[in-house]
Design a protein around this motif. Structure first.
Motif, PDB file in Angstrom:
ATOM      1  N   GLU A   1      -0.855 -12.084 -35.561  1.00  0.00           N
ATOM      2  CA  GLU A   1      -1.654 -13.157 -34.983  1.00  0.00           C
ATOM      3  C   GLU A   1      -1.912 -14.175 -36.083  1.00  0.00           C
ATOM      4  O   GLU A   1      -2.300 -13.819 -37.189  1.00  0.00           O
ATOM      5  N   TYR A   2      -1.673 -15.431 -35.770  1.00  0.00           N
ATOM      6  CA  TYR A   2      -1.871 -16.481 -36.762  1.00  0.00           C
ATOM      7  C   TYR A   2      -3.342 -16.901 -36.802  1.00  0.00           C
ATOM      8  O   TYR A   2      -4.041 -16.872 -35.784  1.00  0.00           O
ATOM      9  N   ALA A   3      -3.796 -17.315 -37.977  1.00  0.00           N
ATOM     10  CA  ALA A   3      -5.183 -17.762 -38.110  1.00  0.00           C
ATOM     11  C   ALA A   3      -5.479 -18.930 -37.180  1.00  0.00           C
ATOM     12  O   ALA A   3      -6.606 -19.066 -36.680  1.00  0.00           O
ATOM     13  N   ILE A   4      -4.477 -19.758 -36.910  1.00  0.00           N
ATOM     14  CA  ILE A   4      -4.685 -20.914 -36.044  1.00  0.00           C
ATOM     15  C   ILE A   4      -4.900 -20.522 -34.581  1.00  0.00           C
ATOM     16  O   ILE A   4      -5.231 -21.370 -33.760  1.00  0.00           O
TER      17      ILE A   4
ATOM     18  N   ASN B   1       1.300 -19.684 -42.695  1.00  0.00           N
ATOM     19  CA  ASN B   1       0.563 -19.115 -41.565  1.00  0.00           C
ATOM     20  C   ASN B   1       0.020 -20.219 -40.667  1.00  0.00           C
ATOM     21  O   ASN B   1       0.057 -20.117 -39.437  1.00  0.00           O
ATOM     22  N   ASP B   2      -0.469 -21.309 -41.281  1.00  0.00           N
ATOM     23  CA  ASP B   2      -1.027 -22.412 -40.506  1.00  0.00           C
ATOM     24  C   ASP B   2       0.013 -23.088 -39.617  1.00  0.00           C
ATOM     25  O   ASP B   2      -0.338 -23.756 -38.640  1.00  0.00           O
ATOM     26  N   LEU B   3       1.285 -22.931 -39.952  1.00  0.00           N
ATOM     27  CA  LEU B   3       2.352 -23.548 -39.168  1.00  0.00           C
ATOM     28  C   LEU B   3       3.096 -22.528 -38.312  1.00  0.00           C
ATOM     29  O   LEU B   3       4.177 -22.804 -37.804  1.00  0.00           O
ATOM     30  N   ALA B   4       2.487 -21.335 -38.137  1.00  0.00           N
ATOM     31  CA  ALA B   4       3.088 -20.275 -37.311  1.00  0.00           C
ATOM     32  C   ALA B   4       4.483 -19.941 -37.795  1.00  0.00           C
ATOM     33  O   ALA B   4       5.440 -19.871 -37.024  1.00  0.00           O
ATOM     34  N   GLY B   5       4.596 -19.732 -39.126  1.00  0.00           N
ATOM     35  CA  GLY B   5       5.886 -19.427 -39.715  1.00  0.00           C
ATOM     36  C   GLY B   5       6.356 -18.017 -39.426  1.00  0.00           C
ATOM     37  O   GLY B   5       5.783 -17.287 -38.625  1.00  0.00           O
ATOM     38  N   GLY B   6       7.427 -17.619 -40.108  1.00  0.00           N
ATOM     39  CA  GLY B   6       8.010 -16.307 -39.885  1.00  0.00           C
ATOM     40  C   GLY B   6       9.208 -16.372 -38.965  1.00  0.00           C
ATOM     41  O   GLY B   6       9.554 -17.420 -38.405  1.00  0.00           O
ATOM     42  N   GLY B   7       9.851 -15.222 -38.795  1.00  0.00           N
ATOM     43  CA  GLY B   7      11.103 -15.175 -38.061  1.00  0.00           C
ATOM     44  C   GLY B   7      10.976 -15.099 -36.558  1.00  0.00           C
ATOM     45  O   GLY B   7      11.796 -15.669 -35.836  1.00  0.00           O
ATOM     46  N   ILE B   8       9.979 -14.376 -36.046  1.00  0.00           N
ATOM     47  CA  ILE B   8       9.926 -14.124 -34.602  1.00  0.00           C
ATOM     48  C   ILE B   8       9.862 -15.429 -33.812  1.00  0.00           C
ATOM     49  O   ILE B   8      10.628 -15.629 -32.858  1.00  0.00           O
ATOM     50  N   LEU B   9       8.951 -16.326 -34.192  1.00  0.00           N
ATOM     51  CA  LEU B   9       8.848 -17.578 -33.450  1.00  0.00           C
ATOM     52  C   LEU B   9       9.945 -18.563 -33.821  1.00  0.00           C
ATOM     53  O   LEU B   9      10.374 -19.360 -32.988  1.00  0.00           O
TER      54      LEU B   9
ATOM     55  N   ARG C   1     -10.478 -21.377 -35.951  1.00  0.00           N
ATOM     56  CA  ARG C   1      -9.588 -22.516 -36.160  1.00  0.00           C
ATOM     57  C   ARG C   1      -9.266 -23.265 -34.867  1.00  0.00           C
ATOM     58  O   ARG C   1      -8.955 -24.447 -34.916  1.00  0.00           O
ATOM     59  N   ARG C   2      -9.312 -22.561 -33.751  1.00  0.00           N
ATOM     60  CA  ARG C   2      -8.941 -23.197 -32.482  1.00  0.00           C
ATOM     61  C   ARG C   2     -10.219 -23.666 -31.796  1.00  0.00           C
ATOM     62  O   ARG C   2     -10.783 -22.987 -30.943  1.00  0.00           O
TER      63      ARG C   2
ATOM     64  N   PHE D   1      -6.917 -11.394 -20.043  1.00  0.00           N
ATOM     65  CA  PHE D   1      -6.248 -12.045 -21.170  1.00  0.00           C
ATOM     66  C   PHE D   1      -6.259 -11.177 -22.420  1.00  0.00           C
ATOM     67  O   PHE D   1      -7.263 -10.550 -22.744  1.00  0.00           O
ATOM     68  N   PRO D   2      -5.142 -11.164 -23.164  1.00  0.00           N
ATOM     69  CA  PRO D   2      -5.037 -10.277 -24.318  1.00  0.00           C
ATOM     70  C   PRO D   2      -5.704 -10.797 -25.580  1.00  0.00           C
ATOM     71  O   PRO D   2      -5.903 -10.038 -26.529  1.00  0.00           O
ATOM     72  N   SER D   3      -6.042 -12.081 -25.629  1.00  0.00           N
ATOM     73  CA  SER D   3      -6.551 -12.642 -26.876  1.00  0.00           C
ATOM     74  C   SER D   3      -7.425 -13.848 -26.604  1.00  0.00           C
ATOM     75  O   SER D   3      -7.437 -14.409 -25.494  1.00  0.00           O
ATOM     76  N   PHE D   4      -8.136 -14.286 -27.640  1.00  0.00           N
ATOM     77  CA  PHE D   4      -8.937 -15.497 -27.532  1.00  0.00           C
ATOM     78  C   PHE D   4      -8.059 -16.701 -27.218  1.00  0.00           C
ATOM     79  O   PHE D   4      -8.397 -17.531 -26.371  1.00  0.00           O
ATOM     80  N   ALA D   5      -6.920 -16.807 -27.899  1.00  0.00           N
ATOM     81  CA  ALA D   5      -6.045 -17.969 -27.721  1.00  0.00           C
ATOM     82  C   ALA D   5      -5.592 -18.105 -26.276  1.00  0.00           C
ATOM     83  O   ALA D   5      -5.529 -19.218 -25.735  1.00  0.00           O
TER      84      ALA D   5
END
Length: 667
Positions: free
Chosen positions: A340-343, A171-179, A348-349, A386-390
Motif C-alpha cells: 500500500e502506498y503512503a499516498i 513511493n509517492d509516485l506509486a513506483g515498483g513493478g506491479i503497477l 496523504r489522501r 471496501f477493503p481500504s480507506f482509498a
C-alpha cells in the motif's frame, strides 16, 4: 465528427512514454498531435520531442482548449485518475497510460464519468492492437497446442541499483513493478484464458502473490499465481531490479507456444515478430511482419472508436469491463504482498479523486427525525464492503458531496475496519462533525449483553475519532435478558453524552420494543426511539442472517405508522430481487431464492417493473422510492460498491410516489 477529420490530440505529462506515443500519433492514419501540456514550458529540449506541437503551460489550459479532441494522460501513476476525470469533465476523450488508475475503484470512477459525459475512455496497452496479438488468440482458440493448461508471462528489467530519485523507486509516485509493468502479463494471461472459452477474458478465482519490497516500500520484483475457472494456472512476474527473459509461454496438452519480447511484437518501429509452436510432431515458426509503428495501432483504435461514437475499445483492446477486471487482479496481487502506498492513506489522501476539497452538497433531500437535532438525508450510506480507506473514500466523498450526511457503522463490520475508515475519512476531509449524523451499533450476537455496550462503544468512538454517536442501535436482541437491563445500559450512554440523539434496536421485535418503551416510561429512563429492521417492497420470507427481523408486513406497518418511530431500514432494495439477477426462471442465487421468492413478491416485482417503464427508470428505483414514500419515517440504508451504484441509488430520491401508487405496488 466525420471520417475525414483528424483526431486532434493533446498530451498531459511530456515524459519518455509521451514521446513514444507522439511518434505513434505521427504515424497514425487518424490522429494529429496538436499540443502538449507541461508545468515547465521552458524545459530544455522539450519541443524536440514533440515536433510541430504547441507547448501549453499548465494541464488545465490544455483541457480548456477547444482545438483539442482527445487527451493522452502520461503523468506519473497517482495523477492518472485525477487528470482523466478532469479531462472527461472538460468534454475530452481520454486515453490513459497504464495503469489507468491506482485501483479498480478509481478506474471505475473514470469510466463512470466518461459514460455520463458520453466520451471515450480507454487504457493504453499498446500490444493489444498489434496483429501478432490477434494471431496468437486465433491459435489458442483453434486448439493448436491442445488444451491450454499453464501460461507463463513476465515483464521485467533491471535498473541496476536503487535510485531514490527515480519514479520507479518513489513511493509517492506509486513506483515498483506491479503497477508499472505487472499489468502486462496479467492482461495477457487473462486474455488467453478467455480465448480458450471463446471470450475476451476470464477473471481468476484466486490470486496469490509474493514480492520483495525495497527500501522505499515499492515492489522491486514480484510474482503471482492465478487460478482460472477452467483450471488454467498462470504464473506472472514483473520486476524493476531483475532482468527477465520476457518470453510468453503457453503450455498445452499437445505442445507449447513461445513468443519472445511479446510486448513489443515486431518492434516499436516495425519489423518481424515470431511465434514459435513446439509440438511432439515438430516445430514451426509463424512470422508476423509489420512495418507500422507499434503505438500507431492504439492511436487509430481510439480514433476509430471516437468516429464511430463508441465510448470504449472493442476486442482485442481492453474495454471498461476488461480494464476493471485487470486492475482487480493487480489490487489482489498488491494486497497479497502487503503493498500500500503512503499516498493511498488518509494522512496523504485529503482531497477527492479530482483533486478538489470535499465540500458538502445540497442536492440530496433531508428530513427531520424526532430526537435528532440535525436534519438527516433521506438515505444513509453503509460502506462495509471496501477493503481500504482509498477505495471507501471515493464513495464517502461522493455521498457527502451529493448532500448525504447519515453514515451507518457498526462495531462488528469488518472487525472494526469500517469504523476506522470513517474516522480517517471525516478527519482527513476536515468535515464538520456537527453536520454528520453518525449511526453506531453494538452488542451483536454472541456478545449480546448489556455490559458489552459501554465497552464496545469505548472502542467504536476511538476508531470513529469522535466522542459521540447521533444514533445508536443494539445490533441484535437477546430475549433471555430482561429488556430493562438493555434500556438502562443505553440510557447510561445518553446521560454520559456519548449518544446525543436517539437509540433503539436493530432486528428487534415489536413486542420487545413496546416492552422497552413501557419500562423506560415507568422508570424515568430515555425510551427507545429508533428501529433498524429490514423494510422493503419485497417481504423477507427467511432471515438473511440468523437473528434478522423484517418489518415489512401489514402488522409492522400499522405499528410503525402508529408509533412514528423511524426505521433505518437495511436491504431496502431486496438485495437484488428487483434486478435482472432475479426472475421466476432464475435460481442461481441461493440467497435471493431462499429469502425473497414467493408469488406475492413476484407480483410486486411485476408491478414495480410496469411502473418503472412508465416513469422511465429501473424497478430498483421504484423499490427504493417505495420505502422513502411511506407514511412513517423510513431511512433506507444503502451499500453501493461503486460511485456509479451510489449515484444510481440516489436518483431514486427524485421519484415521488403517491399513496395510490404505494397501494397498487403492494397489491
Amino acid at each position: 465528427m466525420t471520417s475525414e477529420q483528424p483526431i486532434r490530440w493533446g498530451i498531459i505529462g511530456p515524459g519518455t512514454i509521451a514521446r513514444t506515443f507522439a511518434q505513434g500519433v505521427a504515424h497514425s492514419a487518424t490522429g494529429w498531435l496538436a499540443a502538449i501540456a507541461t508545468r515547465n514550458p521552458d524545459k530544455r529540449g522539450l519541443g524536440e520531442g514533440f515536433p510541430g506541437a504547441r507547448i501549453v503551460e499548465g494541464y488545465d489550459t490544455l483541457l480548456g482548449d477547444p482545438e483539442i479532441d482527445a487527451v493522452y494522460i502520461a503523468t506519473p501513476h497517482p495523477g492518472h485518475a485525477e487528470w482523466a476525470i478532469k479531462a472527461v469533465r472538460a468534454g475530452k476523450h481520454v486515453l490513459v497510460e497504464k495503469p489507468m488508475a491506482l485501483s479498480a475503484f478509481e478506474a471505475q470512477s473514470i469510466f463512470h464519468e466518461a459514460a455520463k459525459a458520453r466520451v471515450f475512455a480507454g487504457e493504453a496497452y499498446m500490444y493489444r492492437f498489434h496483429p501478432q496479438t490477434g494471431r496468437l488468440v486465433k491459435l489458442v482458440r483453434e486448439g493448436t497446442i491442445g488444451d491450454v493448461r499453464i501460461i507463463r508471462s513476465s515483464f521485467g528489467f533491471d535498473m541496476g541499483h536503487y535510485r531514490a530519485e527515480h519514479r520507479l523507486f518513489a513511493n509517492d509516485l506509486a513506483g515498483g513493478g506491479i503497477l508499472d509493468v505487472g499489468g502486462y502479463p496479467v492482461s495477457m494471461v487473462r486474455m488467453l484464458a478467455g480465448a480458450v472459452e471463446q471470450k475476451p477474458f476470464l477473471e481468476p478465482l484466486s490470486v496469490s502473490g509474493a514480492a520483495r519490497l525495497g527500501p522505499s516500500g515499492v515492489d522491486e520484483w514480484a510474482s503471482a499465481v492465478l487460478k482460472f475457472p477452467n483450471d488454467i494456472v498462470a504464473e506472472v512476474s514483473c520486476s524493476i531490479m531483475a532482468e527477465q527473459d520476457n518470453v510468453l509461454r503457453i503450455i498445452g496438452s499437445k505442445g507449447r507456444i513461445e513468443v519472445k519480447d511479446f510486448w513489443f511484437a515486431s518492434g516499436t518501429e516495425g519489423g518481424v515478430g515470431r511465434i514459435e509452436i513446439i509440438r511432439g510432431d515438430g516445430q514451426r515458426t509463424i512470422e508476423v511482419e509489420e512495418k507500422r509503428h507499434l503505438y500507431s495501432f492504439e492511436v487509430d483504435a481510439v480514433g476509430e472508436a471516437i468516429r464511430s461514437g463508441r465510448t470504449e475499445f472493442t476486442f482485442p483492446g481492453m474495454n471498461a469491463e476488461d480494464t476493471l477486471a485487470n486492475l482487480r487482479v493487480l489490487d489482489r496481487w498488491r494486497a497479497s504482498v502487503g503493498l500500500e502506498y503512503a499516498i493511498e492513506t488518509a494522512a496523504r489522501r485529503t482531497v477527492n479523486i479530482a483533486g478538489a476539497p470535499v465540500v458538502a452538497g445540497k442536492s440530496l433531500p433531508k428530513r427531520r427525525i424526532a430526537g435528532v437535532a440535525k436534519p438527516v438525508s433521506t438515505v444513509s450510506l453503509g460502506f462495509e464492503f471496501f477493503p481500504s480507506f482509498a477505495s471507501a473514500s471515493l464513495t464517502l466523498d461522493a455521498f457527502y458531496e451529493a448532500g448525504g450526511n447519515v453514515f451507518d457503522t457498526a462495531f462488528v463490520y469488518r472487525a472494526g475496519k469500517t469504523e476506522s475508515i470513517f474516522g480517517d475519512w471525516h478527519t482527513s476531509r476536515r468535515v464538520n462533525r456537527e453536520d454528520i449524523v453518525l449511526i453506531g451499533k453494538g452488542a451483536h450476537s454472541p456478545l449480546c449483553y448489556p455490559d458489552v455496550i459501554a465497552r464496545q462503544l469505548d472502542q467504536s468512538l476511538e476508531r470513529l475519532k469522535t466522542d459521540y454517536v447521533d444514533i445508536y442501535f443494539m445490533h441484535r436482541d437477546n430475549p433471555e435478558i430482561p429488556v430493562g437491563e438493555f434500556v438502562d445500559a443505553m440510557d447510561d450512554e445518553v446521560r454520559r453524552g456519548r449518544i446525543r440523539g436517539i437509540f433503539g434496536g436493530s432486528n428487534w421485535t415489536r413486542e420487545r420494543m413496546d416492552e422497552a418503551i413501557v419500562y423506560a416510561e415507568k422508570n424515568g429512563k430515555t425510551a427507545p426511539a429508533a428501529l433498524s429492521n429490514n423494510f422493503s417492497l419485497a417481504e423477507m420470507l427467511d432471515p438473511i442472517w440468523p437473528g434478522c427481523v423484517a418489518a415489512s408486513d401489514d402488522r409492522w406497518k400499522d405499528w410503525l405508522k402508529k408509533r412514528q418511530i423511524p426505521n433505518f431500514a437495511w436491504s431496502s432494495q431486496g438485495r437484488g430481487f428487483f434486478t435482472d439477477r432475479a426472475g421466476r426462471g432464475k435460481h442461481d442465487d441461493e440467497e435471493i431464492v431462499r429469502v425473497w421468492y414467493s408469488d406475492r413478491n413476484f407480483r410486486r416485482r411485476d408491478r414495480a417493473i410496469e411502473l418503472a417503464k412508465k416513469r422511465g427508470c429501473s424497478p430498483i428505483h421504484i423499490a427504493l422510492a417505495y420505502v422513502i414514500a411511506q407514511p412513517f419515517p423510513v431511512i433506507p440504508l444503502i451499500g453501493p460498491r461503486t460511485v456509479a451504484e451510489l449515484e444510481d441509488s440516489l436518483s431514486a430520491t427524485e421519484i415521488t410516489l403517491s399513496p395510490e401508487e404505494l397501494n397498487w405496488l403492494e397489491g
